[in-house]
Motif scaffolding. Structure first.
Motif, PDB file in Angstrom:
ATOM      1  N   SER A 109       0.823  -1.219   0.000  1.00 23.95           N
ATOM      2  CA  SER A 109       0.000   0.000   0.000  1.00 23.95           C
ATOM      3  C   SER A 109       0.851   1.260   0.000  1.00 23.95           C
ATOM      4  O   SER A 109       0.307   2.365  -0.019  1.00 23.95           O
ATOM      5  N   MET A 110       2.180   1.111   0.014  1.00 28.50           N
ATOM      6  CA  MET A 110       3.088   2.253   0.100  1.00 28.50           C
ATOM      7  C   MET A 110       3.997   2.320  -1.114  1.00 28.50           C
ATOM      8  O   MET A 110       4.394   1.296  -1.682  1.00 28.50           O
ATOM      9  N   THR A 111       4.345   3.536  -1.484  1.00 28.50           N
ATOM     10  CA  THR A 111       5.317   3.762  -2.544  1.00 28.50           C
ATOM     11  C   THR A 111       6.355   4.750  -2.023  1.00 28.50           C
ATOM     12  O   THR A 111       6.281   5.209  -0.885  1.00 28.50           O
ATOM     13  N   GLY A 112       7.347   5.065  -2.840  1.00 27.99           N
ATOM     14  CA  GLY A 112       8.408   5.962  -2.413  1.00 27.99           C
ATOM     15  C   GLY A 112       8.149   7.404  -2.804  1.00 27.99           C
ATOM     16  O   GLY A 112       7.214   7.723  -3.550  1.00 27.99           O
ATOM     17  N   SER A 113       8.979   8.292  -2.298  1.00 31.54           N
ATOM     18  CA  SER A 113       8.872   9.710  -2.637  1.00 31.54           C
ATOM     19  C   SER A 113       9.112   9.906  -4.129  1.00 31.54           C
ATOM     20  O   SER A 113       9.977   9.268  -4.737  1.00 31.54           O
ATOM     21  N   GLY A 114       8.306  10.766  -4.729  1.00 38.79           N
ATOM     22  CA  GLY A 114       8.428  11.037  -6.151  1.00 38.79           C
ATOM     23  C   GLY A 114       7.663  10.085  -7.038  1.00 38.79           C
ATOM     24  O   GLY A 114       7.564  10.310  -8.252  1.00 38.79           O
ATOM     25  N   GLN A 115       7.095   9.035  -6.456  1.00 35.38           N
ATOM     26  CA  GLN A 115       6.344   8.054  -7.241  1.00 35.38           C
ATOM     27  C   GLN A 115       4.839   8.359  -7.153  1.00 35.38           C
ATOM     28  O   GLN A 115       4.387   8.992  -6.206  1.00 35.38           O
ATOM     29  N   PRO A 116       4.055   7.904  -8.125  1.00 42.97           N
ATOM     30  CA  PRO A 116       2.630   8.241  -8.132  1.00 42.97           C
ATOM     31  C   PRO A 116       1.876   7.616  -6.963  1.00 42.97           C
ATOM     32  O   PRO A 116       2.116   6.460  -6.596  1.00 42.97           O
ATOM     33  N   LEU A 117       0.962   8.391  -6.397  1.00 40.32           N
ATOM     34  CA  LEU A 117      -0.068   7.856  -5.511  1.00 40.32           C
ATOM     35  C   LEU A 117      -1.249   7.457  -6.379  1.00 40.32           C
ATOM     36  O   LEU A 117      -1.698   8.240  -7.214  1.00 40.32           O
ATOM     37  N   GLU A 118      -1.777   6.261  -6.177  1.00 43.16           N
ATOM     38  CA  GLU A 118      -2.840   5.774  -7.043  1.00 43.16           C
ATOM     39  C   GLU A 118      -4.218   6.088  -6.476  1.00 43.16           C
ATOM     40  O   GLU A 118      -4.551   5.677  -5.354  1.00 43.16           O
ATOM     41  N   LYS A 119      -5.014   6.778  -7.270  1.00 39.77           N
ATOM     42  CA  LYS A 119      -6.432   6.961  -6.969  1.00 39.77           C
ATOM     43  C   LYS A 119      -7.182   5.777  -7.592  1.00 39.77           C
ATOM     44  O   LYS A 119      -7.160   5.598  -8.805  1.00 39.77           O
ATOM     45  N   PRO A 120      -7.838   4.944  -6.773  1.00 32.47           N
ATOM     46  CA  PRO A 120      -8.441   3.719  -7.310  1.00 32.47           C
ATOM     47  C   PRO A 120      -9.692   4.005  -8.143  1.00 32.47           C
ATOM     48  O   PRO A 120     -10.368   5.021  -7.961  1.00 32.47           O
ATOM     49  N   HIS A 121     -10.010   3.060  -9.016  1.00 34.43           N
ATOM     50  CA  HIS A 121     -11.209   3.193  -9.843  1.00 34.43           C
ATOM     51  C   HIS A 121     -12.486   3.202  -8.998  1.00 34.43           C
ATOM     52  O   HIS A 121     -13.474   3.831  -9.379  1.00 34.43           O
ATOM     53  N   VAL A 122     -12.487   2.493  -7.878  1.00 34.47           N
ATOM     54  CA  VAL A 122     -13.726   2.232  -7.147  1.00 34.47           C
ATOM     55  C   VAL A 122     -14.111   3.338  -6.176  1.00 34.47           C
ATOM     56  O   VAL A 122     -15.142   3.229  -5.500  1.00 34.47           O
ATOM     57  N   SER A 123     -13.327   4.423  -6.108  1.00 33.92           N
ATOM     58  CA  SER A 123     -13.639   5.455  -5.121  1.00 33.92           C
ATOM     59  C   SER A 123     -13.163   6.823  -5.583  1.00 33.92           C
ATOM     60  O   SER A 123     -12.150   6.949  -6.285  1.00 33.92           O
TER      61      SER A 123
END
Length: 286
Positions: A109-123
């Motif tokens: 559920s975590m990514t690194g700095s500078g990487q995209p945060l994912e907005k999910p399709h379902v919300s």
């Protein structure tokens, strides 16, 4: 020392941030430590410091794909409702909590700095939560509060991204809404306790597209770092590299009227003046 993890040609590596860039430590230390967690477990910070001394950077920081500093902690604890006024945000007339609220997250559920945060399709309800993180060095069980500070290896930052309308899918838990793939981030690096006294105080600021949304200081924590370590170790053995995400201040998007959810293209920055800036841009789930 600032330790970070990153990708080079698709291979996870780790190193130390210095003026002008990053010194790669993956194969530079005499003993073979495969990652930051292994280095912490071996109590080998002095080896890393010696390996960096007098070295020139191997990489420019901006050319690296950053990962969470500890790639595979055994435990990623998350503390809820820990700053003053946070309890009042729930508007349920409840008393101040006697003990910390607690849940866990997976590293997927975590990514690194500078990487995209994912907005999910379902919300449509992706939210931000800027938080300070303590990284365990020396592990232990039943750690007395007065000895807890010695168990902290260092500190980093977290955007504990949350899918709000998935927090109550089950009757008693928030796990679903806290564990969407790549909905949160940790980084950019760990600042070690020999350079950054965990006792603080430490500031924390969250900005969305440059606008300050959250701002507070650890002087206002209801459950300070030493209490959290002692409390958690009452029922679980803390291990080197475990991370404790220590709570978010008031001002998350859900608390506005109307709520201010993150949108694709938004830039979220979590900053603490003695650690640095964790920065991510929101992207749609692929």
């Amino acid at each position: 020392m600032r330790l970070l993890s990153y990708l080079v040609d698709g291979e996870p590596r780790y190193g130390a941030v210095m003026e002008g860039g990053v010194v790669d430590l993956t194969r530079r230390i005499g003993r073979d430590f495969s990652d930051v967690r292994a280095l912490i477990a071996a109590n080998a910070l002095a080896d890393a410091q010696e390996a960096v001394a007098g070295q020139k950077p191997d990489y420019a920081l901006e050319e690296l794909v950053l990962l969470p500093p500890v790639l595979a902690p055994e435990k990623l604890w998350c503390i809820g409702v820990n700053y003053a006024e946070r309890n009042a945000e729930y508007k349920d007339s409840s008393d101040l909590p006697k003990y910390p609220s607690l849940f866990v997250r997976s590293m997927s559920s975590m990514t690194g700095s500078g990487q995209p945060l994912e907005k999910p399709h379902v919300s449509e309800q992706l939210d931000y939560e800027g938080e300070l993180v303590i990284v365990i060095g020396q592990g232990g069980r039943h750690i007395p509060r007065e000895k807890a500070w010695a168990h902290i290896f260092g500190m980093t930052l977290c955007n504990e991204g949350t899918i709000r309308d998935w927090l109550r899918h089950g009757k008693f838990n928030v796990t679903q809404g806290k564990n969407f793939d790549r909905s949160g981030s940790i980084g950019p690096w760990i600042v070690t306790a020999d350079e950054l006294d965990p006792r603080g105080p430490h500031d924390i600021v969250t900005r969305v597209n440059g606008e300050v949304r959250q701002q507070d200081t650890t002087e206002r924590l209801m459950f300070p770092f030493d209490f959290l370590i002692s409390y958690l170790s009452t029922f679980a053995t803390l291990k080197p590299g475990d991370m404790i995400v220590t709570g978010t201040p008031t001002g998350a998007g859900a608390r506005f009227d109307p709520p201010r959810w993150l949108k694709v293209g938004d830039v979220v920055e979590v900053e603490s003046s003695r650690i640095g800036v964790l920065r991510n841009t929101v992207a749609a789930e692929q």
